[in-house]
Design a protein around this motif. Structure first.
Motif, mmCIF file in Angstrom:
data_model
loop_
_atom_site.group_PDB
_atom_site.id
_atom_site.type_symbol
_atom_site.label_atom_id
_atom_site.label_comp_id
_atom_site.label_asym_id
_atom_site.label_seq_id
_atom_site.Cartn_x
_atom_site.Cartn_y
_atom_site.Cartn_z
ATOM 1 N N SER A 118 -12.309 1.896 26.179
ATOM 2 C CA SER A 118 -11.215 2.948 25.729
ATOM 3 C C SER A 118 -10.167 1.532 25.200
ATOM 4 C CB SER A 118 -10.431 3.911 25.574
ATOM 5 O OG SER A 118 -10.228 4.407 26.423
ATOM 6 N N THR A 119 -10.017 0.793 26.416
ATOM 7 C CA THR A 119 -8.734 0.070 26.165
ATOM 8 C C THR A 119 -9.043 -1.341 25.723
ATOM 9 O OG1 THR A 119 -9.539 -1.153 28.614
ATOM 10 C CG2 THR A 119 -7.883 0.774 28.585
ATOM 11 N N MET A 120 -10.526 -1.386 24.989
ATOM 12 C CA MET A 120 -10.735 -3.181 24.896
ATOM 13 C C MET A 120 -10.464 -2.819 23.051
ATOM 14 S SD MET A 120 -14.233 -4.108 26.492
ATOM 15 C CE MET A 120 -14.194 -5.423 25.650
ATOM 16 N N HIS A 121 -9.491 -3.761 22.200
ATOM 17 C CA HIS A 121 -9.788 -4.007 21.285
ATOM 18 C C HIS A 121 -9.150 -5.470 20.450
ATOM 19 C CE1 HIS A 121 -8.782 0.169 20.971
ATOM 20 N NE2 HIS A 121 -8.088 0.098 21.748
ATOM 21 N N LEU A 122 -9.681 -5.542 19.686
ATOM 22 C CA LEU A 122 -9.668 -6.530 18.918
ATOM 23 C C LEU A 122 -9.252 -6.716 17.473
ATOM 24 C CD1 LEU A 122 -10.370 -10.009 18.498
ATOM 25 C CD2 LEU A 122 -12.229 -9.358 18.165
ATOM 26 N N THR A 123 -8.139 -7.923 16.920
ATOM 27 C CA THR A 123 -7.813 -7.272 15.436
ATOM 28 C C THR A 123 -8.262 -9.070 14.302
ATOM 29 O OG1 THR A 123 -6.013 -6.334 15.915
ATOM 30 C CG2 THR A 123 -5.513 -7.844 13.748
ATOM 31 N N VAL A 124 -9.449 -8.823 13.980
ATOM 32 C CA VAL A 124 -9.249 -10.306 13.065
ATOM 33 C C VAL A 124 -8.361 -9.789 12.161
ATOM 34 C CG1 VAL A 124 -11.611 -11.717 12.546
ATOM 35 C CG2 VAL A 124 -11.325 -9.871 14.599
ATOM 36 N N ILE A 125 -8.711 -11.185 11.404
ATOM 37 C CA ILE A 125 -7.349 -11.502 10.116
ATOM 38 C C ILE A 125 -8.104 -12.115 9.352
ATOM 39 C CG2 ILE A 125 -5.870 -12.599 8.895
ATOM 40 C CD1 ILE A 125 -3.840 -11.275 11.146
ATOM 41 N N VAL A 126 -9.607 -12.003 8.667
ATOM 42 C CA VAL A 126 -9.823 -12.927 7.754
ATOM 43 C C VAL A 126 -9.318 -13.651 6.179
ATOM 44 C CG1 VAL A 126 -12.742 -13.054 6.823
ATOM 45 C CG2 VAL A 126 -12.196 -11.577 8.322
ATOM 46 N N GLN A 127 -9.197 -14.415 6.104
ATOM 47 C CA GLN A 127 -8.624 -15.568 5.161
ATOM 48 C C GLN A 127 -9.249 -15.903 4.137
ATOM 49 O OE1 GLN A 127 -5.597 -17.296 7.290
ATOM 50 N NE2 GLN A 127 -4.211 -15.840 7.054
#
Length: 127
Positions: A118-127
């Motif tokens: 539950s502590t693993m998070h990733l944000t991917v900004i796709v442009q």
């Protein structure tokens, strides 16, 4: 002697705790409350999963880019989009020393997590 030992424990407790929490949708794994934006995102096509964290935890890619997720940890992880994202996928279990690749086809901010940690998070900004 005992007084110094107690102070050391209190200082360690006050400063301790995991810094991998990501409470504001930022990078994850790097600690804290920085929001992931195109300005502070890492431009890369590879993500490492190690020490129960994605690295980087905040990244940007162009539409049509394939990103490879490499499990460099000693346990299995997943690459799973949060509910309601512009794209939806789930890698299933990625065992140690294995990889998973995904091509991002839709512009927007895509939040990812590991189903096992539950502590693993990733944000991917796709442009």
């Amino acid at each position: 002697m005992r007084k110094g030992w107690v102070i050391s424990i209190l200082l360690a407790a006050a400063c301790g705790g995991s810094s991998s929490s990501n409470t504001s949708g930022g990078g994850g794994g790097g600690g804290g409350t920085t929001t992931c934006t195109a300005a502070n995102a890492t431009a890369t096509t590879t993500v490492s999963m190690a020490n129960t964290a994605y690295a980087p935890g905040c990244m940007k890619v162009a539409v049509g880019t394939t990103v490879t997720f490499s499990n460099d940890d000693v346990m299995a992880h997943t690459v799973t989009t949060d509910a309601g994202q512009a794209e939806s996928f789930n890698s299933g279990a990625i065992n140690p020393n294995a990889t998973f690749s995904h091509t991002f086809a839709t512009a927007g901010t895509i939040k990812i997590h590991c189903n096992f940690h539950s502590t693993m998070h990733l944000t991917v900004i796709v442009q």
